[in-house]
Motif scaffolding. Structure first.
Motif, mmCIF file in Angstrom:
data_model
loop_
_atom_site.group_PDB
_atom_site.id
_atom_site.type_symbol
_atom_site.label_atom_id
_atom_site.label_comp_id
_atom_site.label_asym_id
_atom_site.label_seq_id
_atom_site.Cartn_x
_atom_site.Cartn_y
_atom_site.Cartn_z
ATOM 1 N N LYS A 143 0.986 -0.749 0.000
ATOM 2 C CA LYS A 143 0.103 0.116 -0.012
ATOM 3 C C LYS A 143 0.504 1.718 -0.088
ATOM 4 O O LYS A 143 0.348 2.475 -0.497
ATOM 5 N N LEU A 144 1.882 1.551 0.654
ATOM 6 C CA LEU A 144 2.543 2.707 0.533
ATOM 7 C C LEU A 144 3.623 2.877 -0.115
ATOM 8 O O LEU A 144 3.789 3.875 -1.287
ATOM 9 N N VAL A 145 3.539 1.466 -1.304
ATOM 10 C CA VAL A 145 4.654 1.519 -2.187
ATOM 11 C C VAL A 145 3.956 2.456 -3.660
ATOM 12 O O VAL A 145 4.282 3.359 -4.420
ATOM 13 N N GLN A 146 2.254 1.572 -3.532
ATOM 14 C CA GLN A 146 1.499 1.928 -4.080
ATOM 15 C C GLN A 146 1.186 3.820 -4.473
ATOM 16 O O GLN A 146 0.720 4.331 -5.518
ATOM 17 N N ALA A 147 0.816 4.708 -3.013
ATOM 18 C CA ALA A 147 0.877 5.343 -2.963
ATOM 19 C C ALA A 147 1.795 6.420 -2.690
ATOM 20 O O ALA A 147 1.483 7.773 -3.486
ATOM 21 N N SER A 148 3.100 6.074 -3.242
ATOM 22 C CA SER A 148 3.944 6.950 -3.875
ATOM 23 C C SER A 148 3.626 6.801 -5.671
ATOM 24 O O SER A 148 4.388 7.946 -5.978
ATOM 25 N N LEU A 149 2.978 5.898 -5.863
ATOM 26 C CA LEU A 149 2.875 6.471 -7.201
ATOM 27 C C LEU A 149 1.529 6.259 -8.182
ATOM 28 O O LEU A 149 1.243 7.138 -9.079
ATOM 29 N N LEU A 150 0.706 7.350 -6.769
ATOM 30 C CA LEU A 150 -0.117 8.434 -7.197
ATOM 31 C C LEU A 150 -0.712 9.766 -7.572
ATOM 32 O O LEU A 150 0.679 9.718 -7.601
ATOM 33 N N PRO A 151 -1.505 9.559 -8.765
ATOM 34 C CA PRO A 151 -1.473 10.865 -9.444
ATOM 35 C C PRO A 151 -0.513 12.496 -8.513
ATOM 36 O O PRO A 151 -0.003 12.721 -9.438
ATOM 37 N N SER A 152 -1.403 12.435 -7.495
ATOM 38 C CA SER A 152 -0.854 13.437 -6.454
ATOM 39 C C SER A 152 0.733 13.015 -5.544
ATOM 40 O O SER A 152 1.950 14.437 -5.625
ATOM 41 N N ALA A 153 1.525 12.584 -6.114
ATOM 42 C CA ALA A 153 3.168 11.801 -5.544
ATOM 43 C C ALA A 153 4.098 12.175 -7.060
ATOM 44 O O ALA A 153 4.699 12.403 -6.408
ATOM 45 N N ILE A 154 3.084 12.002 -8.257
ATOM 46 C CA ILE A 154 4.027 12.166 -8.813
ATOM 47 C C ILE A 154 3.950 12.928 -10.141
ATOM 48 O O ILE A 154 4.773 14.217 -10.951
ATOM 49 N N ARG A 155 2.758 14.011 -10.180
ATOM 50 C CA ARG A 155 2.894 14.949 -10.723
ATOM 51 C C ARG A 155 3.683 16.215 -10.983
ATOM 52 O O ARG A 155 4.174 16.407 -11.760
ATOM 53 N N GLY A 156 3.860 16.236 -9.519
ATOM 54 C CA GLY A 156 5.438 17.164 -9.515
ATOM 55 C C GLY A 156 6.681 16.908 -10.436
ATOM 56 O O GLY A 156 7.627 17.418 -10.465
ATOM 57 N N SER A 157 7.026 15.875 -10.785
ATOM 58 C CA SER A 157 7.762 15.408 -11.712
ATOM 59 C C SER A 157 7.751 15.173 -12.898
ATOM 60 O O SER A 157 9.222 14.610 -13.458
#
Length: 392
Positions: A143-157
């Motif tokens: 669940k934690l790994v999946q959370a790091s790949l959510l749109p909210s987590a990656i949009r800034g990259s």
């Protein structure tokens, strides 16, 4: 006078140390043969799959290294069928290839098998990585790994990933005569996947400290498929030295972020803040370090594999390639006109490209093979898969 080793006087001509070494080697070989016999010996009414176990301990690993891995597998598949035994990377294995067999191991009888990897990879990735666990710990980490790949987590990259592509594109030189190249093994292709994996792990802020981590990881990954022989000069020994230094650097970075209270982005930030999201104890430094290394390991090859399959499918479907090109050119013209870089909103205006990616993930085999370990003796298609053996 020359004496052959078959002479009763031959051993007397050797020094004491040489004789001792020969005796130790002989005992070691006998011991390994006995271990393999005990591990794989079963009643005669239960047949092991056909195949070869190769040499004691080494097995068929040298053949795997000297042949193309695909050739190694296909040659044995033609000779023995869709299920056969072998011995690679220090462990006995049963290899399967049919969709029915894969469904049995991964779905219908999944409770009889657990995820595993060769000993060398487990030691180098780290025993706390989610690959090597089941149950609540595995579910929590997933669940934690999946959370790091959510749109909210990656949009800034997005802008940083765009910059990586722009820097690497000039190095993707294609022969004007053949207009082809071996994409999957092409270095810039893997470099792109690695750099994106680093962003996924540590966030978009990449400083000089990251360069040291990248270098040590590169040294580590050279030993991923090596025999677990921890002697000076072996790839495994060099990789384990790099692993120790990498662990020290990661722990230092983890402590720095813990003390500052600024967890940062990427998976590292998610893992550091895990206590805030779940009513469990916070993860230890070793758990975080092992899972950071594990995610980089998993993300690099899979990303490179997906990109390779996308290019293949587009090449094989020229109408689709032209349609995707038109979609991308439309977005590119707006970016040029506005004199700006790619944004998250731009990536949301790529419906056809997104469908191509999703269909590729659905139809292509992203992983060449995966490992499972039998938790008990399993009968399959008239053969016995012994407890403790690995299925690939």
């Amino acid at each position: 006078m020359q004496l052959s080793l078959s002479s009763p006087f031959a051993l007397a001509t050797l020094g004491y140390s040489q004789a001792a070494i020969l005796m130790v080697l002989a005992l070691l070989c006998s011991f390994l043969v006995l271990l393999l016999f005990l591990q794989w010996h079963r009643p005669r009414d239960k047949r092991l799959p056909p195949g070869s176990m190769g040499w004691p301990y080494v097995g068929e690993t040298l053949k795997l290294y000297t042949e193309n891995p695909n050739s190694f597998f296909s040659n044995r598949q033609k000779r023995f069928g869709d299920i056969f035994k072998t011995h690679i990377l220090g462990c006995p294995c049963v290899m399967i290839s049919s969709p029915e067999a894969a469904r049995t191991v991964l779905v219908t009888r999944a409770h009889l098998f657990k995820p595993t990897y060769p000993t060398s990879k487990e030691k180098m990735i780290g025993p706390e990585a989610l690959f090597f666990h089941q149950g609540s710990y595995h579910s929590r980490l997933k669940k934690l790994v999946q959370a790091s790949l959510l749109p909210s987590a990656i949009r800034g990259s997005v802008s940083q990933i765009e910059q990586i592509v722009l820097e690497l594109l000039p190095t993707w030189k294609i022969s004007e005569e053949k207009r082809t190249f071996l994409f999957f093994s092409f270095l810039p292709h893997f470099q792109y996947a690695f750099d994106v994996a680093m962003i996924s792990a540590f966030g978009s802020k990449q400083d000089l400290e990251m360069e040291g981590i990248k270098h040590l990881y590169r040294c580590l990954e050279k030993g991923y498929n090596s025999m677990p022989l921890d002697f000076p000069g072996t790839p495994f020994h060099k990789a384990m030295k790099a692993r120790k230094l990498l662990d020290e650097k990661l722990r230092s970075l983890i402590q720095k972020r813990r003390q500052s209270g600024r967890h940062g982005g990427g998976l590292l930030g998610i893992l550091l803040g895990a206590k805030e999201h779940v009513k469990l104890n916070q993860l230890s430094d070793s758990q975080i370090a092992d899972n950071i290394i594990g995610v980089i390991f998993a993300a690099q090859d899979t990303t490179a594999s997906v990109l390779t399959w996308i290019l293949k499918y587009l090449h094989d479907n020229q109408d689709l390639l032209e349609a995707v090109t038109r979609e991308q050119e439309g977005i590119r013209s707006k970016i040029v006109e506005a004199n700006r870089g790619l944004t998250w909103e731009d990536t949301r205006r790529m419906p056809l490209t997104s469908r191509v990616i999703q269909e590729t993930l659905r139809t292509a085999s992203i992983l060449s093979f995966t490992f499972r370990e039998a938790v008990q003796d399993v009968e399959f298609e008239g053969y016995l898969i012994p407890k403790g053996s690995s299925e690939t």
